[in-house]
Design a protein around this motif. Structure first.
Motif, PDB file in Angstrom:
ATOM      1  N   HIS A 163       3.043  -0.435  -5.925  1.00 53.30           N
ATOM      2  CA  HIS A 163       3.585  -0.866  -7.211  1.00 53.30           C
ATOM      3  C   HIS A 163       4.605  -1.987  -6.998  1.00 53.30           C
ATOM      4  N   ASP A 165       2.978  -5.247  -5.607  1.00 51.69           N
ATOM      5  CA  ASP A 165       2.222  -5.969  -6.639  1.00 51.69           C
ATOM      6  C   ASP A 165       3.133  -6.638  -7.659  1.00 51.69           C
ATOM      7  N   LYS A 173       4.998  -5.218  -9.925  1.00 47.32           N
ATOM      8  CA  LYS A 173       5.007  -4.542 -11.223  1.00 47.32           C
ATOM      9  C   LYS A 173       6.425  -4.104 -11.585  1.00 47.32           C
TER      10      LYS A 173
END
Length: 624
Positions: free
Chosen positions: A102, A105, A107
């Motif tokens: 997470h 990436d 995010k």
């Protein structure tokens, strides 16, 4: 990417909080004591992974911190496997992998929302000890109780003193915010949820002994195992509940009951005084003349008297000649009569009538071994029930005179360490060759058979360790090399194997106080629970019975077993409860000596006589 296997394991967490206490001498997850909140223990991380998998929480700052603070040390694998057979390290690894991807990436990570009430809570308890992070809150929102769903609190706070507790309760009253109290963050009964403030008492772990007055002052975050360990170091014993249960919370909720309740009693028998913060934020002690009368009992479900911030618990002496024995029986009525006789004669300290299911589960370090032993005990050895008795030398001599067969400590150790060979039927031919017209267990208990048993079972820490996963065998061999692991007195005092009852499935326990001289009532209650379970397709079995008050009363446990993560199983128990609760309430209302434990919830400080007997009404007399 969610790992389906890790998600299934996470959903099976029993919430027994055994990963929060050092009951195996391995230490505990280092981040837990440092950070305090449940999310920083393996139990909490199991909840977090399940919540992520089911889309119940976002990735928050607290969740990232909880995941990254796990070092994958492996302590939780042994702790959890010992009682549930599960291996949570796979979940910890999956959680860390999910969070790392997470972040890699790019995010978003959700920050906690600003909240003036949170700032006031932090001003009371300290900035590190109050939060509204959704992920941290989720670990206080759910448990395996099948009849209650998740309920997200608004805040979680860990007070560090009675004054902080009083200030938080006063703030809650001022702002009309509900609150719930968690002894150490653990929960299995669904009674400690709120959409307001959760008070996790885990920071308040003070233990102060007053040896001259045979008592010890205990903070609300102290667990039964921790108190028993400190008492044992000083040559004493306490009446303790399950190891991860907090002492104060257990007393307040139902009163502490255990095999030791045969002599130590329950409810108000266990303490000298207690301190509470009332719902108005004021501090009171039960020995204050102006305090609420919590020693009385009302046959109803009522609120607790407040937030317990201290219990002054009784200490009990330990003698050098104590030992534990098991007396085997084929018939339940005979086992109960024997236990009642021991209690009435004041022979045993700890006392219980255990079923073969209980004994098999307690003794076995794996579920597969337990299942085999459940067949061997009745089928090969003729043992359906065992009376456990902790006695001194005088009590042991009495039992030897009263019982035809006795499993003493040495024989128990042989059976325990040779359990895999016992469960595989190594004794079958030996028993058949020698038993004649006697019950098979009489052969087992014969002193002349000890050498044969040793040869047939090859008892050793390595033998019993051979029944678990190969990579855990060295650790188990080290565990079972410790004297306490095969010492029935130690196991009865510390109760570390009691959590194994939920190994195969989550256990839904029904507890009832019963009149021990009315065997027909006890039989009817057991038959009633069995009938309801069968009607709803629920796994079930007799649990235990412990005499109390010199054999006049007893506490009986009957257990239902369900997969709490399976909606179909949850529906089964919901249907069964519709029948079981009114039936038990009616029986308790109409039968002297019967009290459903549900009626004692939040009244654990009351005098046991008030719910064991509930005398009257007496006929009116002329002249008063």
């Amino acid at each position: 990417m969610i790992d389906p296997g890790a998600r299934r394991t996470a959903a099976q967490c029993r919430h027994y909080a055994m990963c929060k206490i050092d009951y195996l001498g391995t230490g505990v997850c280092a981040s837990g004591p440092e950070k305090g909140f449940v999310a920083y223990y393996p139990q909490g991380r199991m909840d977090l992974y399940r919540a992520l998998a089911d889309g119940l929480v976002p990735v928050t700052e607290g969740l990232v911190d909880a995941a990254e603070s796990c070092t994958l040390c492996g302590i939780c694998d042994l702790q959890c496997h010992f009682v549930t057979g599960m291996r949570p390290v796979a979940v910890m690894r999956a959680l860390k992998s999910f969070v790392r991807k997470h972040l890699d990436d790019g995010k978003p990570v959700q920050a906690p929302a600003a909240d003036p009430v949170l700032e006031r809570l932090r001003a009371i308890a300290g900035p590190a000890w109050a939060t509204n992070d959704p992920a941290i809150l989720f670990t206080y929102a759910d448990d395996p109780f099948p009849l209650a769903g998740p309920r997200m609190p608004r805040f979680a706070v860990l007070p560090g003193s009675r004054e902080e507790v009083a200030a938080i309760v006063s703030l809650a009253a001022e702002l009309d915010i509900p609150y719930a109290v968690r002894g150490n963050g653990g929960s299995v009964f669904g009674f400690v949820f709120t959409d307001g403030i959760v008070l996790d008492m885990g920071r308040m772990r003070r233990i102060d002994f007053d040896v001259d007055n045979w008592c010890v002052s205990v903070g609300p975050g102290v667990t039964s195992f921790e108190l028993q360990r400190e008492a044992a170091r000083r040559g004493f014993r306490v009446n303790a509940a399950e190891p991860a249960a907090t002492v104060c919370g257990n007393i307040v909720c139902t009163g502490t009951f255990s095999p030791w309740s045969n002599v130590y009693g329950t409810a108000s028998d266990g303490f000298v005084d207690m301190e509470f913060v009332g719902r108005d934020g004021k501090i009171f002690r039960l020995n204050d003349k102006s305090a609420p009368n919590v020693y009385a009992f009302e046959h109803a479900v009522i609120p607790s008297p407040g937030v317990c911030t201290e219990a002054v618990v009784k200490l009990h002496p330990v003698t050098a000649d104590e030992e534990a024995v098991l007396v085997p029986f084929e018939e339940f009525g005979e086992a109960v009569a024997f236990a009642r006789d021991l209690s009435a004669r004041r022979i045993a300290l700890a006392l219980a009538v255990l079923g073969g299911h209980y004994v098999s589960t307690f003794m076995s370090p794996s579920e597969s071994l337990s299942e085999k032993l459940k067949d061997v005990l009745p089928g090969v050895l003729g043992i359906r029930y065992l009376v456990l008795a902790v006695v001194d030398a005088h009590g042991r001599a009495a039992i030897d005179r009263m019982a035809a067969s006795v499993i003493d400590g040495a024989l128990f150790r042989t059976l325990m360490l040779g359990l895999p060979r016992l469960a595989d039927g190594e004794l079958v031919e030996l028993v058949r060759a020698y038993e004649g017209n006697r019950a098979p267990f009489e052969f087992l208990c014969s002193p002349g058979m000890r050498t044969l048993l040793e040869t047939a079972l090859s008892p050793s820490p390595g033998t019993i360790a051979g029944s678990v996963d190969e990579d855990l065998r060295d650790a188990y061999a080290r565990l079972y090399a410790r004297p306490g692991m095969t010492d029935m007195v130690w196991l009865t005092a510390f109760r570390i194997v009691s959590a194994r009852m939920s190994r195969r499935k989550h256990m839904f326990a029904f507890l009832v106080y019963v009149p021990l001289d009315r065997m027909e009532i006890i039989d009817d209650i057991i038959a009633g629970f069995a009938r309801i379970a069968e009607a709803h397709g629920i796994d079930h079995d007799y649990g235990f019975l412990t005499p109390m008050d010199f054999g006049k009363r007893a506490i009986l446990e009957y257990d239902y077993y369900i997969d709490h993560a399976d909606p179909a199983e949850r529906r089964k128990i919901a249907g069964a409860m519709v029948e079981a609760v009114p039936w038990m309430d009616g029986l308790a209302a109409s039968t002297k000596g019967v009290t459903f434990l549900q009626q004692v919830f939040s009244q654990g400080c009351s005098r046991k006589e008030n719910f064991l007997y509930r005398p009257g009404p007496f006929p009116a007399r002329e002249g008063g």
